[in-house]
Design an enzyme around this catalytic site. Sequence first.
Site, PDB file in Angstrom:
ATOM      1  N   ASP A 142       0.837  -1.197   0.000  1.00 49.02           N
ATOM      2  CA  ASP A 142       0.000   0.000   0.000  1.00 49.02           C
ATOM      3  C   ASP A 142       0.875   1.252   0.000  1.00 49.02           C
ATOM      4  O   ASP A 142       1.999   1.250   0.500  1.00 49.02           O
ATOM      5  CB  ASP A 142      -0.974   0.001   1.168  1.00 49.02           C
ATOM      6  N   GLU A 187       0.113  -0.884   5.902  1.00 45.53           N
ATOM      7  CA  GLU A 187       1.158  -0.226   6.687  1.00 45.53           C
ATOM      8  C   GLU A 187       0.949   1.276   6.722  1.00 45.53           C
ATOM      9  O   GLU A 187       1.186   1.917   7.753  1.00 45.53           O
ATOM     10  CB  GLU A 187       2.536  -0.550   6.105  1.00 45.53           C
TER      11      GLU A 187
END
Length: 386
Positions: free
Chosen positions: A75, A139
């Site tokens: 991400d 994250e």
Amino acid sequence: MSAASHPVIDPVELTRDLIRRPSVTPADEGAMDMLERILTDLGFHCRRLRFEDIENLYARRGTASPNLCFAGHTDVVPTGAAEAWSAAPFEAEVRDGVLFGRGAVDMKGGIAAWIAAVSRVLAEGDVPGSLSFLITGDEEGPALHGTKRVVETLMAEGEVIDACVVGEPSSLHALGDTIKIGRRGSLNTWITVHGKQGHVAYPDRAANPAPVMARLMARLADHRLDDGYQGFQPSNLEITTIDIGNPATNVIPAEAKARLNIRFNPTHTGDSLIAWLNAVAGQAQAESGLRIELEHLCSGDAFLTEPGPFVTGVQDAVEAVAGRRPEASTTGGTSDARFIRAMAPVLELGLVGQTMHQIDERAPVAEIQALAEVYRRVITTFFDRP
């Protein structure tokens, strides 16, 4: 499949392919599918671990110990104003030897470089142990359903990881100048002082929460938490907001709100700091007679991977390839290493992070290639292969 038949991966092209998946947290956009296909081709057994709307992947090749793991995230943060970029943020343009794109540094370049390193190692034969990947899509977001949940699942199943490298962009100015062997913990606290609204001309009919909050914030801010810890700077408490939201000039407000963050070293734990905050607030409540509420969220305790063969081996590998010995640092914010440390010694080694989260995030293609070679050396050093 014999070792020689494994594909050898180009880290730059793989980074470009990953960037073209616009996986702005929590979106995945096919990034995990791509990694699963590539790792399966390299002989890894892949498990998709989806929690809520977050895609996660744990892949392992081999069953023997030791198990060397690489951890990362697919991400990325939002691009900001796309028109402000000199190259489209998800087109992965290479210009003058530099790769532009969201995630080039943080941290699709790191994932691609480790996969390329593994492919090079396996082309020479199997390792005397296991290799694994722990890849999350959470994250850059709340980090509630990513690495944290995967680690909890793996530990409950008895999975053993002997050491882990996190591919965060740890380098400051030049590739390999810094590795992170620890991180400070982070605690957020929301404070509400409940008073009684009233007219400013009749304070005896009201209870003003503003001076109570001001005194409480001053008491907390003036307290010296510690003088530092070996390898860590002193812990710091920062008041991030004080809000009353009172537009009137003649009204005593009903409540006052504040928020603070503490970045703390291993002198403390999240629980010990929460106990201290509650005690100070409790004293302020007793003195003022006003109800004071606190809410806390500790996103991770401080940790330190002690110097030893793992840390030294990584430093040796970096020095052999990059010609510089990395400083072992504990500075910076938090990362998913805070969850992995419950399973294994962990450190962070990756690209130069100066453009991460910025407009025109970018990495020189030569640096991505060099990182792949550094990682190859880390793997062979860990397994004591030439």
